[in-house]
Design an enzyme around this catalytic site. Structure first.
Site, PDB file in Angstrom:
ATOM      1  N   CYS A 111      14.295 -22.294 -39.536  1.00  0.00           N
ATOM      2  CA  CYS A 111      13.882 -23.054 -38.363  1.00  0.00           C
ATOM      3  C   CYS A 111      15.019 -23.957 -37.907  1.00  0.00           C
ATOM      4  O   CYS A 111      15.694 -24.582 -38.731  1.00  0.00           O
ATOM      5  CB  CYS A 111      12.654 -23.896 -38.714  1.00  0.00           C
ATOM      6  SG  CYS A 111      12.072 -24.965 -37.398  1.00  0.00           S
ATOM      7  N   CYS A 112      15.257 -24.004 -36.596  1.00  0.00           N
ATOM      8  CA  CYS A 112      16.153 -25.017 -36.031  1.00  0.00           C
ATOM      9  C   CYS A 112      15.382 -25.735 -34.930  1.00  0.00           C
ATOM     10  O   CYS A 112      14.152 -25.736 -34.930  1.00  0.00           O
ATOM     11  CB  CYS A 112      17.462 -24.409 -35.539  1.00  0.00           C
ATOM     12  SG  CYS A 112      17.324 -23.298 -34.118  1.00  0.00           S
ATOM     13  N   ALA A 113      16.067 -26.366 -34.013  1.00  0.00           N
ATOM     14  CA  ALA A 113      15.366 -27.187 -33.026  1.00  0.00           C
ATOM     15  C   ALA A 113      14.478 -26.356 -32.102  1.00  0.00           C
ATOM     16  O   ALA A 113      13.311 -26.676 -31.889  1.00  0.00           O
ATOM     17  CB  ALA A 113      16.364 -28.000 -32.212  1.00  0.00           C
ATOM     18  N   TYR A 161      11.459 -25.830 -34.269  1.00  0.00           N
ATOM     19  CA  TYR A 161      10.650 -27.009 -34.570  1.00  0.00           C
ATOM     20  C   TYR A 161       9.845 -27.450 -33.354  1.00  0.00           C
ATOM     21  O   TYR A 161       8.690 -27.884 -33.484  1.00  0.00           O
ATOM     22  CB  TYR A 161      11.540 -28.151 -35.060  1.00  0.00           C
ATOM     23  CG  TYR A 161      10.807 -29.469 -35.154  1.00  0.00           C
ATOM     24  CD1 TYR A 161       9.911 -29.708 -36.197  1.00  0.00           C
ATOM     25  CD2 TYR A 161      10.983 -30.464 -34.189  1.00  0.00           C
ATOM     26  CE1 TYR A 161       9.209 -30.902 -36.274  1.00  0.00           C
ATOM     27  CE2 TYR A 161      10.284 -31.662 -34.261  1.00  0.00           C
ATOM     28  CZ  TYR A 161       9.402 -31.879 -35.305  1.00  0.00           C
ATOM     29  OH  TYR A 161       8.706 -33.067 -35.372  1.00  0.00           O
TER      30      TYR A 161
END
Length: 364
Positions: free
Chosen positions: A96-98, A125
């Site tokens: 997961c990233c932004a 996220y």
């Protein structure tokens, strides 16, 4: 590699406590993260800031090139080792990233080149966060019964024992009063809200949930505040009030605030420092309500607290704390709670001792 990108997928991730390898920078993670996430960043805070500045000044290609330059060689290998270990330890996890953009795709491609196929959260996220917010709004629409009562009534334990109960204070890592702090630091507001959403989703998924059982909380629990959608519903909810004898309340408070907190502090810090932390914790709690007590009464109770601590240190007995706890309850906490309860008296639907309230709640 299957990507997760539907609303139901996001909810399923939260319900299952799916391990999340969050590759955002630490500063982003601290501002808000999902409950089952671990932070193994692609870039640290300084590297992220440098790439962000480059992006604004020179564009995306230059920023991407700088990112690859900063995360290269030994640094890249160290981070690869950490990601590889996390993937092997959490084979059912996700990246997961932004926003499900370049960072998680870069890490995913590097892992793929190393022989590890690992899915990522499409939308990142931000998508999970929106899911958490929406889930709380929806689930808060179900009926709510609040458990009320004076300090020491065992409200939290009663909520914890209900299959449809959600321990708001436990999630907030704070017991909601001047003496409410625990040894665990409170989460950021966003992380608290995410944890609450996940807990509500899991509780709802375990049963055909008809209503929530929550403790009668104010808007703030320590430094965290309840989501407005839930707080609004709680102001309309029915209240069951625990009315236990004063002596039983004192026994609970002695166990929770003196015996258990002393044990927790010494377990965490050792005997000597733990004792100092425990003393500071009690003094800080009393000091927090100094203005409401008045300086003279505060000084009197603080002196009694010091005497009680001396007795506890020399004999191990916590009985001396009653000399300041009893007047604190009789003069401050009990009148304050009764005043607050009077303002919502029309919402009180049941009163009884702890076991009676517990039985009544189960029958709802």
């Amino acid at each position: 590699m299957q990507e997760r990108h539907t609303e139901q997928d996001y909810r399923a991730l939260l319900i299952a406590d799916t391990p999340i390898i969050d590759v955002r920078a630490p500063i982003e993670f601290e501002q808000g993260a999902m409950p089952a996430a671990i932070n193994l960043p692609l870039m640290n805070n300084d590297e992220r800031a440098a790439v962000g500045t480059c992006y604004k000044q020179q564009g995306s290609d230059a920023a991407l090139a700088l990112g690859h330059k900063l995360v290269a060689g030994e640094i890249r290998q160290q981070r690869m080792d950490a990601w590889r270990a996390a993937c092997l330890q959490n084979p059912q996890g996700i990246l997961c990233c932004a926003r499900g953009g370049q960072r998680s795709h870069i890490v995913q491609s590097w892992l793929h080149a190393a022989g590890i196929d690992y899915p990522l959260v499409e939308g990142g996220y931000k998508a999970l966060r929106q899911t958490a917010i929406q889930a709380t709004i929806e689930l808060a629409q179900k009926p709510i019964v609040l458990i009320g009562g004076c300090t020491g009534s065992g409200k939290t334990l009663l909520v914890q024992q209900q299959p449809n109960g959600v321990d708001l204070e436990g999630l907030a890592r704070h017991r909601g009063s001047a003496f409410g702090r625990t040894l665990q630091p409170q989460l950021s507001q966003a992380s608290f809200e995410n944890l609450l959403a996940a807990e509500m989703l899991k509780t709802d998924a375990r049963q055909n949930l008809r209503l929530w059982v929550l403790e009668d909380e104010s808007r703030m629990i320590g430094s965290n505040h309840l989501p407005e959608c839930l707080r609004e519903r709680m102001t309309q909810a029915a209240i069951a009030v625990v009315e236990d004898p004063f002596e039983i309340r004192l026994e609970r408070l002695n166990e929770e605030y003196f015996l258990r907190m002393h044990h927790d502090f010494t377990h965490a810090y050792g005997d000597e420092q733990g004792w100092q932390e425990y003393c500071e914790y009690l003094h800080h709690g009393l000091s927090a309500i100094k203005r409401r007590l008045g300086l003279q009464r505060y000084n009197e109770l603080a002196a009694r607290l010091d005497a009680a601590l001396t007795t506890q240190l020399t004999t191990g007995s916590t009985d001396g704390h009653l000399a300041w706890l009893v007047p604190l309850l009789e003069e401050y906490y009990d009148p304050m709670y009764r005043y607050q309860l009077e303002k919502k008296a029309e919402k009180v639907v049941f009163r009884g001792e702890w076991a009676e309230v517990a039985e009544w709640v189960k029958s709802r």
